[in-house]
Enzyme design. Structure first.
Site, PDB file in Angstrom:
ATOM      1  N   ASP A  12      16.784  35.907 103.688  1.00 13.58           N
ATOM      2  CA  ASP A  12      15.456  35.689 104.261  1.00 13.58           C
ATOM      3  C   ASP A  12      15.471  34.539 105.257  1.00 13.58           C
ATOM      4  O   ASP A  12      15.681  33.390 104.877  1.00 13.58           O
ATOM      5  CB  ASP A  12      14.468  35.400 103.119  1.00 13.58           C
ATOM      6  CG  ASP A  12      13.053  35.191 103.594  1.00 13.58           C
ATOM      7  OD1 ASP A  12      12.742  35.615 104.723  1.00 13.58           O
ATOM      8  OD2 ASP A  12      12.253  34.609 102.842  1.00 13.58           O
ATOM      9  N   ASP A  72      11.278  36.533 110.880  1.00 10.93           N
ATOM     10  CA  ASP A  72      11.320  36.534 109.416  1.00 10.93           C
ATOM     11  C   ASP A  72      11.952  37.825 108.917  1.00 10.93           C
ATOM     12  O   ASP A  72      11.306  38.870 108.874  1.00 10.93           O
ATOM     13  CB  ASP A  72       9.901  36.379 108.861  1.00 10.93           C
ATOM     14  CG  ASP A  72       9.886  36.190 107.355  1.00 10.93           C
ATOM     15  OD1 ASP A  72      10.972  36.259 106.742  1.00 10.93           O
ATOM     16  OD2 ASP A  72       8.802  35.970 106.793  1.00 10.93           O
TER      17      ASP A  72
END
Length: 627
Positions: free
Chosen positions: A246, A495
């Site tokens: 992530d 992201d």
């Protein structure tokens, strides 16, 4: 032809050269380019032109290694020392552009006896790919889904960073917790862990360090068209876990056997009691992290991590010991069976320990390029995470690098989002500004005859005048706001832990008014898709466009834009988020850490999806499965 006039000013003669307008124009342009010889320049008239078509004609961009504090530069294309390919298992949800392929496959449905043949083959081996193909062919197109719905979309913890609470416990006052803490230090009862030990011994033999031509590969698997997970090993002996990688967070979270919730029990959990290298972080620290859909509670530990060929010792991380759902919302792990999170954002976001996994990795192995990159396959099946550089097989053209504005998120400044040729937000003449102004006009109160009754005229007149005065005040306030909007900057956050792209809360309503959901079925889907506009993110006057087939999803005979509402703290500006499936699927992204007063950069290039890439990544995935 030149004309020379002389004027006497304070008894001195100064020549003033007057020329034809064409010569003046050429001269001014020449001076302008001299002043910008070391800077980037672009023809503004081509702001929304196709970037590939006009890239060579209108751009003169320096390389990043010869550029200092540039607003844009190009990557040096240094080959990666370590490539970690990611392979995703295809899910039942399909993207709009893959529907035509599915139509051909659904012409030949499988029958029950064919399903039995898969399970009764000679080798008595069930392949997940065969099962998937069978189910996909039997699936009706009206049930064709793509990504998770907005209300069940998993949000990485980066979007709610302000809501997490850190509780340092230097002294454990809770007697019940103290007893549990002491018990965890004791030797684990072998009679209750024989099965887990056998699994651990098998995992110890798993070698995920596939080194070929100085490239190390680690497959990742796609979950619910939303997240990409990869294999890492934790502890001594090693236990294999599949976490999400992530770029929107920094902490490491691993689901542990301490968690007894239903959502934890359905995934493989890390058992710290089986590892001789595990220890608790000092001082003993509890963590509560609030996500968009629930709360994770845990404790910080220290352990040995292995990612591909990299072994990182004494790495702090969070052990998940409880998951609680928010009110009227699903649990964090309810829909997605991932076993942890490995954050790749900046250290300023860290709350589990003193240093991030990426910092420890780079300091231990001294890679040639302090960067990593992400490649998402076109069909969401084959993907890759690359440490230490880039892989030229995964992109074409130049990689355009943009400076990070604040080393917290991977966040850069951008000019704005354009819907076709009109700016969405913000400022005068933007779509949001026009729609807000229109809404204000529609809210005006007008007299009608029913208000002109004798007995109510004065009352309604008074109300009307009050409303009008109030409306005029609102207009003045709106004009004041308009000046602020012109000064407000737009930002993009990259992201990989989020699937859809996002729009700020105050603008999501206007976005869906301009790009609404529409009914679509097999008979009219092509016509419906072609009716949608292109969406273009303009970064430093460079356009990066998403076509309708790239940003639309289909669910229950409805075509919807793959966008959702995420409100980032105002501290980080007026920010939009680019997710893994809607943007990174079509653009190869590079994340470079800065050093020695040099800025960090995010790079973007057009992704390349070829059969060779799929075969290469598929072979690596098969090697992992066969170990």
């Amino acid at each position: 032809m030149f004309f020379i006039n002389f004027k006497k000013i304070k008894k001195k003669q100064f020549p003033i050269y007057l020329t034809q307008h064409r010569i003046i124009t050429v001269f001014l342009i020449f001076i302008y380019f001299i002043n910008l010889k070391d800077c980037f320049h672009i023809n503004n008239s081509r702001i929304l032109s196709d970037v590939d078509k006009h890239r060579g004609l209108y751009y003169n961009i320096p390389k990043c290694n010869v550029c200092h504090k540039c607003s844009i530069c190009t990557h040096e294309n240094g080959e990666a020392q370590n490539v970690i390919p990611m392979v995703a298992i295809p899910s039942k949800r399909k993207h709009i552009q893959d529907i035509n392929k599915e139509r051909e496959e659904n012409k030949y449905p499988l029958h029950i006896f064919e399903e039995k043949d898969i399970y009764n083959n000679k080798d008595n081996v069930v392949k997940k790919e065969d099962i998937y193909k069978l189910r996909k062919k039997k699936k009706q197109k009206k049930n064709c889904l793509n990504f998770l719905e907005k209300d069940t979309m998993f949000l990485s913890p980066s979007h709610d960073k302000e809501t997490f609470h850190i509780n340092h416990m230097n002294k454990i006052k809770d007697e019940k917790y103290k007893q549990e803490y002491e018990e965890e230090k004791e030797i684990y009862d072998n009679t209750n862990t024989s099965q887990e030990k056998n699994e651990t011994n098998n995992e110890q033999n798993l070698n995920i360090n596939l080194i070929n031509n100085d490239k190390v590969t680690l497959p990742l698997q796609q979950l619910e068209d939303s997240q990409y997970v990869g294999y890492i090993q934790i502890g001594t002996p090693p236990q294999t876990i599949r976490p999400i990688f992530d770029t929107g967070s920094t902490n490491i979270w691993i689901v542990s056997t301490k968690c007894k919730d239903e959502t934890c029990l359905k995934v493989h959990r890390y058992n710290h009691k089986l590892s001789s290298s595990f220890k608790y972080y000092e001082p003993h620290t509890n963590l509560d992290i609030m996500f968009g859909t629930g709360i994770i509670q845990g404790v910080i530990g220290v352990e040995t991590f292995k990612i591909g060929p990299f072994e990182i010792k004494n790495q702090s991380f969070g052990l998940v010991k409880r998951e609680k759902a928010s009110d009227n919302k699903s649990n964090v792990f309810e829909r997605i069976n991932f076993e942890g999170i490995v954050g790749l954002a900046f250290p300023e976001m860290l709350s589990t320990g003193k240093s991030t996994l990426y910092e420890n990795l780079m300091s231990s192995y001294k890679l040639q390029h302090n960067e990593f990159s992400i490649y998402i396959g076109k069909d969401s099946k084959y993907s890759a995470l690359i440490f230490g550089g880039v892989d030229k097989n995964f992109f074409e053209g130049d990689i355009y690098m943009f400076p990070v504005v604040k080393e917290y998120y991977w966040e850069i400044h951008f000019d704005g989002l354009y819907i076709d040729h009109q700016k969405f937000c913000c400022g005068v003449n933007s779509i949001v500004y026009d729609l807000k102004k229109k809404d204000q006009e529609n809210n005006k109160l007008f007299f009608t005859r029913k208000y002109f009754r004798k007995n109510k005229f004065k009352t309604h007149l008074r109300k009307y005048l009050l409303k009008k005065i109030k409306h005029q005040k609102k207009q003045k306030h709106s004009n004041h706001k308009k000046k602020k909007l012109n000064k407000k900057k737009n930002y993009l956050i990259f992201d990989s832990g989020t699937s859809f792209n996002s729009v700020p809360k105050d603008e999501i309503e206007y976005f869906f008014r301009v790009v609404p959901s529409k009914k679509c079925d097999d008979s009219n889907i092509d016509q419906v898709v072609s009716s949608y506009p292109n969406l273009t993110y303009v970064i430093n006057k460079m356009p990066f466009t998403l076509t309708p087939s790239q940003y639309l999803v289909r669910k229950n005979d409805m075509c919807k834009p793959a966008f959702m509402e995420i409100e980032v703290s105002s501290e980080y500006g007026h920010a939009y988020i680019l997710g893994n499936a809607t943007f990174m699927r079509y653009y190869y992204t590079v994340y470079r850490r800065g050093n020695n007063n040099n800025s960090s950069y995010v790079g973007i290039a057009k992704a390349v999806h070829t059969e060779e890439n799929e075969k290469y990544l598929s072979s690596l995935h098969n090697k992992i499965n066969n170990l």
